[in-house]
Design a protein around this motif. Structure first.
Motif, PDB file in Angstrom:
ATOM      1  N   PHE A  44       0.839  -1.145  -0.027  1.00  0.00           N
ATOM      2  CA  PHE A  44      -0.018   0.107  -0.039  1.00  0.00           C
ATOM      3  C   PHE A  44       0.973   1.503   0.106  1.00  0.00           C
ATOM      4  N   ASP A  45       1.848   1.091   0.761  1.00  0.00           N
ATOM      5  CA  ASP A  45       2.719   2.491   1.177  1.00  0.00           C
ATOM      6  C   ASP A  45       3.402   2.659  -0.420  1.00  0.00           C
ATOM      7  N   ASN A  46       3.986   1.442  -0.997  1.00  0.00           N
ATOM      8  CA  ASN A  46       4.639   1.710  -2.212  1.00  0.00           C
ATOM      9  C   ASN A  46       3.721   2.336  -3.302  1.00  0.00           C
ATOM     10  N   ALA A  47       2.327   2.057  -3.289  1.00  0.00           N
ATOM     11  CA  ALA A  47       1.625   2.864  -4.382  1.00  0.00           C
ATOM     12  C   ALA A  47       1.542   4.064  -4.162  1.00  0.00           C
ATOM     13  N   VAL A  48       1.478   4.557  -3.030  1.00  0.00           N
ATOM     14  CA  VAL A  48       1.312   5.916  -2.578  1.00  0.00           C
ATOM     15  C   VAL A  48       2.317   6.799  -2.922  1.00  0.00           C
ATOM     16  N   VAL A  49       3.782   6.196  -2.842  1.00  0.00           N
ATOM     17  CA  VAL A  49       4.931   6.914  -2.945  1.00  0.00           C
ATOM     18  C   VAL A  49       5.102   6.828  -4.525  1.00  0.00           C
ATOM     19  N   ASN A  50       4.967   5.582  -5.031  1.00  0.00           N
ATOM     20  CA  ASN A  50       4.847   5.741  -6.597  1.00  0.00           C
ATOM     21  C   ASN A  50       4.090   6.564  -7.229  1.00  0.00           C
ATOM     22  N   ALA A  51       2.647   6.986  -6.619  1.00  0.00           N
ATOM     23  CA  ALA A  51       1.993   8.120  -7.120  1.00  0.00           C
ATOM     24  C   ALA A  51       2.406   9.528  -6.984  1.00  0.00           C
ATOM     25  N   THR A  52       3.112   9.872  -5.973  1.00  0.00           N
ATOM     26  CA  THR A  52       3.778  11.117  -5.449  1.00  0.00           C
ATOM     27  C   THR A  52       4.779  11.379  -6.768  1.00  0.00           C
ATOM     28  N   LEU A 313       9.344  -0.200   7.375  1.00  0.00           N
ATOM     29  CA  LEU A 313       9.685  -1.361   6.670  1.00  0.00           C
ATOM     30  C   LEU A 313      11.320  -1.561   6.599  1.00  0.00           C
ATOM     31  N   ALA A 314      11.960  -0.462   6.445  1.00  0.00           N
ATOM     32  CA  ALA A 314      13.397  -0.413   6.317  1.00  0.00           C
ATOM     33  C   ALA A 314      14.071  -0.944   7.607  1.00  0.00           C
ATOM     34  N   THR A 330       4.586  -6.924   9.081  1.00  0.00           N
ATOM     35  CA  THR A 330       5.141  -6.102   8.136  1.00  0.00           C
ATOM     36  C   THR A 330       3.992  -5.387   7.577  1.00  0.00           C
ATOM     37  N   GLY A 331       2.905  -6.249   7.005  1.00  0.00           N
ATOM     38  CA  GLY A 331       1.765  -5.797   6.238  1.00  0.00           C
ATOM     39  C   GLY A 331       0.793  -4.932   7.219  1.00  0.00           C
ATOM     40  N   LEU A 332       0.728  -5.402   8.378  1.00  0.00           N
ATOM     41  CA  LEU A 332      -0.319  -4.563   9.312  1.00  0.00           C
ATOM     42  C   LEU A 332       0.166  -3.256   9.669  1.00  0.00           C
ATOM     43  N   LEU A 339      -3.609   3.920   6.951  1.00  0.00           N
ATOM     44  CA  LEU A 339      -5.301   4.079   7.362  1.00  0.00           C
ATOM     45  C   LEU A 339      -5.296   5.234   8.507  1.00  0.00           C
ATOM     46  N   ALA A 340      -4.287   5.384   9.173  1.00  0.00           N
ATOM     47  CA  ALA A 340      -4.188   6.333   9.978  1.00  0.00           C
ATOM     48  C   ALA A 340      -4.019   7.900   9.296  1.00  0.00           C
ATOM     49  N   ALA A 341      -3.164   8.037   8.146  1.00  0.00           N
ATOM     50  CA  ALA A 341      -2.866   8.926   7.483  1.00  0.00           C
ATOM     51  C   ALA A 341      -3.959   9.157   6.690  1.00  0.00           C
ATOM     52  N   PHE A 342      -4.946   8.422   6.225  1.00  0.00           N
ATOM     53  CA  PHE A 342      -5.984   8.594   5.510  1.00  0.00           C
ATOM     54  C   PHE A 342      -7.035   9.428   6.431  1.00  0.00           C
TER      55      PHE A 342
END
Length: 374
Positions: A44-52, A313-314, A330-332, A339-342
């Motif tokens: 999920f975080d990968n998709a957000v960073v990719n989008a930026t 993750l790092a 890791t996933g949770l 979810l918290a940021a949203f």
């Protein structure tokens, strides 16, 4: 728009799961489905960073990311990369590496494909962990208008005025991981792999900034709509190429834990490629959806949540050099940050439209432009 963004991924999911069932029966089908969920939950975080990054690039490069980029992600990282690691580790030629992979074997049995991948995990984790740590630190040490965890992000941004602080912090973390977590015979390879991760990030990021700045300066005299087009032009050509390369390295770093973790379920390279490959397709679709819908501009804390998830993750990748970290954790953690940021973005938007003065609303709308990531 939602169906349009995901229809290709849905169609290929049906085809992929059918192939998994044909190849390995109900067991293969079940494991492939689990791997798809695993890959999506981790990314999920990968998709957000990719989008930026992707939203700053021209339509041509966005399409290239979804065509050539997906081939690199699926074929390169989910199929070729494990074979390459096994070949280098066991000093095998490509044909022998493929033969060993198709023989499968118990990951806990020395000499098998899964065992060799697990043996290479410290080096892989060091490279991916350091690349992602640099990405996180470069974001969190940068001055920006919008803050999510303001009590922490503001002082970190002030400290970040020190030159090359992300590199210094990353190398200290690498030294701790290398000498504190790695086995004696792995210390050298962990340190070398981690340094290469830092070098990869600095090189691609610096070159991308250089070409973006150079192209932007050549178009700096334009104004109005023409000026906006010039800003878009700054993400074509060489600047866009290095942004594309940067995106692929981010995706590679995110995929390391998924590729290694897949061997906890199966050592069959075909099932792993199907499951993780389909998961990667959904991540690409998620990225496109976020860009097309303008989600990052509307929910301004998503980018922050994604980067905090990347930082977590790092750290987990570096810890996994010594201790196995379940993919569920890791996933949770990643999903929790998103979810918290949203949720906090939604609350913020309601405050901005819920009876504040015009001046406050104007100020708030200005803050919705997310600061440059890099």
């Amino acid at each position: 728009m939602l169906f349009k963004a995901f229809r290709g991924s849905i169609a290929l999911t049906v085809i992929g799961l059918a192939l998994a069932f044909w190849y390995a029966g109900t067991t293969g089908l079940a494991i492939a489905a689990i791997l798809i969920v695993l890959e999506i939950s981790l990314s999920f975080d990968n998709a957000v960073v990719n989008a930026t990054i992707l939203r700053k690039m021209s339509l041509f490069w966005q399409r290239l990311f979804l065509t050539v980029g997906i081939l690199i992600a699926v074929v390169g990282m989910r199929m070729v990369f494990p074979l390459l690691i096994v070949g280098v580790t066991a000093n095998l030629n490509p044909a022998e590496a493929i033969r060993l992979a198709l023989e499968k074997g118990d990951p806990h049995t020395p000499g098998t494909y899964g065992y060799l991948m697990a043996d290479a995990h410290p080096s892989i984790a060091a490279f991916g962990g350091m690349f992602l740590l640099m990405l996180f630190l470069s974001f969190i040490f940068e001055e920006r208008d919008v803050h999510w965890l303001a009590w922490l992000e503001r002082p970190l941004a002030r400290v970040g005025r020190l030159e090359q602080l992300p590199v210094v912090v990353s190398l200290v973390a690498l030294a701790i991981a290398g000498y504190g977590f790695a086995a004696d015979d792995k210390i050298a390879t962990v340190l070398l792999s981690g340094i290469l991760g830092v070098v990869a990030y600095v090189s691609v990021n610096s070159l991308g900034k250089l070409f973006a700045q150079d192209f932007g300066e050549r178009n700096s005299g334009e104004a109005g709509q023409r000026g906006a087009n010039a800003q878009l032009a700054a993400q074509t050509g060489k600047a866009a190429f290095f942004s594309f390369l940067y995106l692929e390295l981010i995706d590679a770093s995110f995929s390391f834990d998924g590729v290694i973790g897949a061997f906890a379920l199966t050592s069959d390279p075909i099932i792993i490629a199907i499951g993780l490959g389909i998961g990667a397709l959904f991540v690409r679709s998620m990225t496109v959806y976020l860009v097309r819908q303008g989600t990052l501009q509307q929910y301004v804390f998503l980018e922050h949540g994604a980067h905090w998830a990347i930082g977590a993750l790092a750290v987990l990748l570096l810890v996994s050099i010594k201790t196995e970290v379940p993919e569920l954790i890791t996933g949770l953690i990643g999903v929790g940050f998103i979810l918290a940021a949203f949720a906090t973005s939604v609350v913020r938007n309601r405050h901005l439209t819920g009876g504040q003065s015009d001046g406050d609303q104007t100020e708030g709308s200005e803050l919705t432009s997310v600061s440059e990531q890099r």
